[in-house]
Design a protein around this motif. Structure first.
Motif, mmCIF file in Angstrom:
data_model
loop_
_atom_site.group_PDB
_atom_site.id
_atom_site.type_symbol
_atom_site.label_atom_id
_atom_site.label_comp_id
_atom_site.label_asym_id
_atom_site.label_seq_id
_atom_site.Cartn_x
_atom_site.Cartn_y
_atom_site.Cartn_z
ATOM 1 N N MET A 14 22.609 27.738 -49.350
ATOM 2 C CA MET A 14 22.814 29.011 -50.040
ATOM 3 C C MET A 14 24.135 29.013 -50.805
ATOM 4 S SD MET A 14 20.156 30.928 -49.513
ATOM 5 C CE MET A 14 20.702 32.600 -49.849
ATOM 6 N N ASN A 15 25.173 28.417 -50.226
ATOM 7 C CA ASN A 15 26.469 28.386 -50.895
ATOM 8 C C ASN A 15 26.467 27.447 -52.105
ATOM 9 O OD1 ASN A 15 27.815 30.275 -49.246
ATOM 10 N ND2 ASN A 15 28.073 28.739 -47.651
ATOM 11 N N ASN A 16 25.690 26.376 -52.033
ATOM 12 C CA ASN A 16 25.531 25.513 -53.208
ATOM 13 C C ASN A 16 24.863 26.276 -54.344
ATOM 14 O OD1 ASN A 16 26.737 23.212 -52.151
ATOM 15 N ND2 ASN A 16 24.832 22.466 -51.241
ATOM 16 N N LEU A 17 23.886 27.108 -53.970
ATOM 17 C CA LEU A 17 23.218 27.941 -54.977
ATOM 18 C C LEU A 17 24.210 28.924 -55.596
ATOM 19 C CD1 LEU A 17 20.588 28.890 -56.363
ATOM 20 C CD2 LEU A 17 20.244 30.432 -54.428
ATOM 21 N N LEU A 18 25.080 29.494 -54.764
ATOM 22 C CA LEU A 18 26.100 30.418 -55.275
ATOM 23 C C LEU A 18 26.982 29.740 -56.318
ATOM 24 C CD1 LEU A 18 27.462 32.451 -52.205
ATOM 25 C CD2 LEU A 18 25.897 33.194 -53.985
ATOM 26 N N LYS A 19 27.410 28.509 -56.022
ATOM 27 C CA LYS A 19 28.287 27.796 -56.954
ATOM 28 C C LYS A 19 27.583 27.488 -58.270
ATOM 29 C CE LYS A 19 31.195 25.650 -53.414
ATOM 30 N NZ LYS A 19 31.599 24.376 -52.749
ATOM 31 N N GLN A 20 26.310 27.097 -58.160
ATOM 32 C CA GLN A 20 25.559 26.739 -59.370
ATOM 33 C C GLN A 20 25.303 27.955 -60.263
ATOM 34 O OE1 GLN A 20 22.031 24.910 -57.829
ATOM 35 N NE2 GLN A 20 23.142 23.281 -56.791
ATOM 36 N N ASP B 66 31.575 37.875 -57.967
ATOM 37 C CA ASP B 66 30.737 37.278 -56.915
ATOM 38 C C ASP B 66 31.319 35.991 -56.331
ATOM 39 O OD1 ASP B 66 30.244 35.370 -58.857
ATOM 40 O OD2 ASP B 66 28.149 35.882 -59.151
ATOM 41 N N VAL B 67 32.424 35.494 -56.902
ATOM 42 C CA VAL B 67 33.052 34.301 -56.323
ATOM 43 C C VAL B 67 33.587 34.594 -54.930
ATOM 44 C CG1 VAL B 67 35.366 34.756 -57.270
ATOM 45 C CG2 VAL B 67 34.643 32.404 -56.837
ATOM 46 N N MET B 68 33.728 35.862 -54.577
ATOM 47 C CA MET B 68 34.216 36.185 -53.229
ATOM 48 C C MET B 68 33.142 35.992 -52.167
ATOM 49 S SD MET B 68 34.375 40.319 -52.825
ATOM 50 C CE MET B 68 33.017 41.382 -53.339
ATOM 51 N N PHE B 69 31.866 35.906 -52.577
ATOM 52 C CA PHE B 69 30.785 35.841 -51.602
ATOM 53 C C PHE B 69 30.630 34.434 -51.016
ATOM 54 C CE2 PHE B 69 28.874 39.481 -54.156
ATOM 55 C CZ PHE B 69 29.342 40.437 -53.261
ATOM 56 N N HIS B 70 30.249 34.419 -49.771
ATOM 57 C CA HIS B 70 30.032 33.157 -49.056
ATOM 58 C C HIS B 70 29.035 33.445 -47.942
ATOM 59 C CE1 HIS B 70 31.290 29.111 -47.657
ATOM 60 N NE2 HIS B 70 31.043 29.588 -46.455
ATOM 61 N N GLN C 159 39.905 31.269 -60.641
ATOM 62 C CA GLN C 159 39.493 30.056 -59.937
ATOM 63 C C GLN C 159 40.700 29.222 -59.513
ATOM 64 O OE1 GLN C 159 36.759 29.149 -58.723
ATOM 65 N NE2 GLN C 159 35.123 30.225 -59.764
ATOM 66 N N GLU C 160 41.706 29.103 -60.415
ATOM 67 C CA GLU C 160 42.896 28.337 -60.079
ATOM 68 C C GLU C 160 43.661 28.991 -58.935
ATOM 69 O OE1 GLU C 160 41.855 29.180 -63.039
ATOM 70 O OE2 GLU C 160 42.440 27.754 -64.609
ATOM 71 N N GLY C 161 43.807 30.323 -59.005
ATOM 72 C CA GLY C 161 44.511 31.038 -57.945
ATOM 73 C C GLY C 161 43.802 30.940 -56.617
ATOM 74 N N LEU C 162 42.463 31.037 -56.662
ATOM 75 C CA LEU C 162 41.668 30.928 -55.441
ATOM 76 C C LEU C 162 41.804 29.541 -54.827
ATOM 77 C CD1 LEU C 162 39.604 32.059 -53.447
ATOM 78 C CD2 LEU C 162 37.801 31.471 -55.074
ATOM 79 N N GLN C 163 41.776 28.509 -55.673
ATOM 80 C CA GLN C 163 41.890 27.140 -55.178
ATOM 81 C C GLN C 163 43.265 26.898 -54.554
ATOM 82 O OE1 GLN C 163 39.281 24.755 -55.168
ATOM 83 N NE2 GLN C 163 40.750 23.972 -53.671
ATOM 84 N N GLU C 164 44.319 27.394 -55.200
ATOM 85 C CA GLU C 164 45.672 27.247 -54.652
ATOM 86 C C GLU C 164 45.789 27.944 -53.307
ATOM 87 O OE1 GLU C 164 48.516 28.640 -57.450
ATOM 88 O OE2 GLU C 164 48.008 27.133 -58.987
ATOM 89 N N TRP C 165 45.198 29.115 -53.228
ATOM 90 C CA TRP C 165 45.255 29.871 -51.972
ATOM 91 C C TRP C 165 44.502 29.143 -50.863
ATOM 92 C CZ3 TRP C 165 41.977 32.182 -48.509
ATOM 93 C CH2 TRP C 165 42.548 33.113 -47.630
ATOM 94 N N GLU C 166 43.314 28.611 -51.185
ATOM 95 C CA GLU C 166 42.526 27.904 -50.180
ATOM 96 C C GLU C 166 43.223 26.625 -49.723
ATOM 97 O OE1 GLU C 166 38.656 27.332 -51.839
ATOM 98 O OE2 GLU C 166 38.012 29.394 -51.435
#
Length: 239
Positions: free
Chosen positions: A78-84, A185-189, A131-138
């Motif tokens: 499901m998460n792969n589908l979210l990314k796509q 929707d990038v917040m969803f997981h 996306q950059e901010g989210l990646q840095e945070w993660e």
């Protein structure tokens, strides 16, 4: 085996099994020793024993998928589908689900990345750098997800993207919740439901892995004279 290791204690093999049972610090482990050189990339197999092999063959001959198996997707899928499909999916609100009888995906629960619990993401979103901010945070923090329910949604006039307002639950009992507004929707997981993956199905294969008797010292085998003598000696000491 390395004698310098803390768990290298071959003398334990001479101990009585009863004594080992009473010693919480006893360390017993299997060690695999190669009897020949192993080539790089060579596959190593384990023999689980005839009983396991026979049970597995019987399982695959008689196995049938459970009801709904063709629709099932685990959280990873499901998460792969979210990314796509990021930015192109339209998640229904909880009201829409009830109004139009839209079921939740089976086996998974919707969650939200706690990165969005802080308002700092809004500036990055406005500047196109979410996306950059989210990646840095993660990269700098341990990922944490809160189960969430979609309350409403709206279209961002600038990007045309659908933004969601959710209620995020921080505790399993639902005693602490937060309102996160107008997030993409990038917040969803997706997370797998507890005991919801296919390994917990009633028809999943389960069988113990047999261990040959010869591996164990004689005095640990409950049918050997040494084991029985140890038991008698222990009982006499206890009396």
């Amino acid at each position: 085996a390395d004698p310098k290791r803390g768990n290298f204690k071959p003398a334990l093999l001479e101990e009585e099994l009863i004594q080992l049972h009473e010693d919480p610090t006893a360390k017993i482990a299997f060690e695999f020793v190669a009897t020949r050189d192993i080539d790089e990339g060579e596959e190593i197999f384990l023999d689980y024993g005839d009983a396991w092999e026979n049970a597995w063959r019987a399982h695959i001959e008689s196995w049938e998928p459970v009801e709904g198996a063709t629709e099932y997707k685990n959280a990873d899928e499901m998460n792969n589908l979210l990314k796509q499909q990021q930015g192109r999916l339209d998640f229904p609100t909880e009201f829409e689900r009830m109004e139009m009888d839209i079921p939740h995906p089976p086996g998974v629960l919707l969650a939200c990345n706690n990165y969005f619990s802080d308002q700092l993401w809004r500036e990055e979103f406005a500047n196109g750098k979410l996306q950059e901010g989210l990646q840095e945070w993660e990269d700098a923090n341990s990922l944490d997800y809160f189960y969430c329910t979609i309350l409403r949604k709206e279209i961002d006039p600038r990007s045309g993207e659908t933004l969601y307002t959710v209620e995020a639950v921080a505790d399993d009992d639902g005693s602490e919740s937060f309102l996160w507004e107008s997030a993409p929707d990038v917040m969803f997981h997706y997370l797998d439901k507890p005991y919801g993956t296919d390994m917990f199905l009633q028809n999943a294969f389960r069988h113990d892995i047999g261990i040959p008797d010869e591996i164990f010292p004689l005095r640990w085998r409950n049918l050997s004279p040494l084991y029985r003598q140890d038991e008698r000696d222990y009982d006499e000491e206890d009396d």
